[in-house]
Design an enzyme around this catalytic site. Structure first.
Site, PDB file in Angstrom:
ATOM      1  N   GLY A  14       0.721  -1.210   0.038  1.00 63.48           N
ATOM      2  CA  GLY A  14       0.015  -0.123   0.039  1.00 63.48           C
ATOM      3  C   GLY A  14       0.812   1.112  -0.015  1.00 63.48           C
ATOM      4  O   GLY A  14       2.008   1.221  -0.237  1.00 63.48           O
ATOM      5  N   ASN A  15       0.188   2.507   0.333  1.00 59.76           N
ATOM      6  CA  ASN A  15       0.936   3.645   0.386  1.00 59.76           C
ATOM      7  C   ASN A  15       0.288   4.516   1.427  1.00 59.76           C
ATOM      8  O   ASN A  15      -0.552   4.116   2.012  1.00 59.76           O
ATOM      9  CB  ASN A  15       0.951   4.239  -0.849  1.00 59.76           C
ATOM     10  N   ARG A  16       0.677   5.873   1.626  1.00 61.33           N
ATOM     11  CA  ARG A  16       0.509   6.787   2.675  1.00 61.33           C
ATOM     12  C   ARG A  16      -0.829   7.604   2.250  1.00 61.33           C
ATOM     13  O   ARG A  16      -1.191   8.190   3.220  1.00 61.33           O
ATOM     14  CB  ARG A  16       1.596   7.520   3.009  1.00 61.33           C
TER      15      ARG A  16
END
Ligand code: PMT
Length: 419
Positions: free
Chosen positions: A226-228
């Site tokens: 995932g990412n932020r």
């Protein structure tokens, strides 16, 4: 050189739940080199204590007008300030300031202050939109007070709407602008532009797709790549567009944010799901805004059972995801093509990288954010962007709330819709 080095700031804190954010304002002001004298109303003291401000600023924080009487406490702090910021400013405090009351240390200090005054209103939407508050804010504006915000978003007690105090970083930026001789009213007509009722209806009936959040690419049933991205930027765009009259479908990767009023939300998890939902909903769409952070790669296969630690570190084979923006850009020729807005999260040589991406992905507009800055990009409530258009135009948007950045982006969209 610290941008507020030696600046004497009078920080007024009035009694709303947002008073806790004033501690961060104080810390940011001190970090920028300012000398900060804090004055709390008695209401503010019920939300946050003087000790917090004394610890942060290294100076006495005060509530009472009856202390140190021989030193003219009631006027001394106002007289010696270079700039005054009231954060948060409640409806009650705004009313007292407009009427010229002098019944506590904050109001006497502000009456004695010959310096610029900035207020950051915070209250429930009904209170903000009440004609009495509107009138008081107008009186203050005409008197030269800078009105910063409020923002739109979650309020106390589960409410949602205009009335949320502007982010601490934005307030401190405004202090720096005012000290430098500018006017926050010039760069952010926030008191008007951030309320739904005052927003233009220049997107009335326009069908718009907005993507938001960070996609998740499963590794096994419990893990993902995932990412932020929190979704804040995309949700702000959807919300402001809907307030300006657009029919918005928000294709949202996992996000804890509530659905903005009047927006149709479609939840997705992976880049492939986002791709399919976008392409299934193109009919009649005039504007597409791609604020989502989409994973460029996904695991080739996702394990159906949880990978066991005892089996050793797994090797994860990655395969590319479709580039949704580039695919849209490649097929958008024709008279009724939608206006295509991409985002770019960059860390180095931001403008050149953005320009290259704009052309490569075939977008009309590209919003570049420098995600290496702590107060911009992922997760935070604020952003600082460079807005590029395919005809070579560029607009620098200084640090603003994500709702205000959304407003600037949508202004550019409206300009393109009108040719
Ligand atoms: O959600 P927040 O916490 O508020 O954070 C906001 C944000 C930083 C995520 C947002 O402002 C932002 O920059 N979004 C785009 C992030 C990104 O994915 O940048 P990129 O440079 O990797 O992609 C460029 C563009 O191509 C984006 O419009 C992206 O949606 C699109 N893209 C990327 C990869 C892919 N496979 N498909 C795409 O459509």
């Amino acid at each position: 050189m610290e941008r507020l080095a030696g600046t004497r700031v009078l920080l007024g804190v009035s009694g709303g739940i947002a008073a806790y954010k004033a501690a961060l304002v104080a810390r940011l002001l001190v970090g920028a080199g300012a000398r900060v004298d804090t004055v709390l109303t008695r209401g503010a003291e019920r939300f946050i204590g003087v000790t917090t401000f004394e610890g942060i600023t290294g100076r006495p924080a005060r509530v009472e007008v009856w202390e140190d009487v021989p030193t003219d406490t009631h006027v001394a702090l106002g007289r010696s300030a270079d700039v005054a910021l009231v954060y948060p400013a409640t409806a009650h405090t705004l009313a007292k300031l407009a009427a010229g009351f002098a019944d506590d240390l904050l109001t006497t200090s502000l009456l004695a202050a010959g310096c610029p005054v900035i207020v950051a209103p915070a209250m429930h939407t009904e209170m903000w939109e009440h004609p009495a508050t509107r009138h008081n804010v107008e009186v203050l504006r005409q008197r030269g007070v800078h009105v910063l915000g409020p923002d739109t978003g979650p309020l106390m007690g589960g409410d949602e709407g205009p009335g949320r105090v502007i982010a601490p970083e934005v307030a401190v930026d405004a202090v720096a602008e005012v000290v430098a001789g500018g006017s926050v009213r010039d760069v952010a007509p926030a008191g008007q532009a951030s309320t739904a009722e005052a927003r233009p209806r220049d997107l009335a009936g326009v069908r718009m797709l907005v993507t938001a959040g960070g996609t998740r690419e499963p590794i096994d049933p419990v893990r993902f790549l995932g990412n932020r991205s929190s979704g804040k930027m995309g949700f702000a765009l959807a919300e402001v567009a809907a307030e300006r009259g657009a029919e918005v479908t928000l294709i949202a990767a996992p996000s804890a944010l509530p659905t903005p009023p009047g927006v149709t939300r479609v939840d997705v998890t992976t880049a492939l799901e986002m791709h399919d939902e976008v392409f299934a909903r193109l009919a009649g769409v005039e504007v597409i805004v791609k604020a989502a952070a989409v994973a460029d790669f996904r695991p080739d296969t996702a394990a159906t059972s949880k990978l066991k630690k005892d089996a050793g570190a797994p090797t994860i084979e990655l395969v590319p995801n479709p580039d949704i923006l580039a695919e849209l850009g490649a097929r958008r020729e024709g008279a009724d093509r939608p206006v295509l807005v991409g985002f770019a999260a960059e860390t180095d040589d931001v403008e050149a990288a953005g320009r290259t991406k704009l052309v490569r992905k075939g977008a009309d507009l590209l919003v570049v954010n420098d995600v290496s800055a702590a107060d911009a990009g992922f997760e935070v409530d604020t952003n600082r962007v460079l807005l590029l258009d395919r005809d070579g135009g560029r607009v620098d948007v200084p640090l603003r709330s994500k709702h205000e950045v959304a407003g600037v982006v949508l202004d550019a969209v409206v300009a393109r819709l009108h040719g």
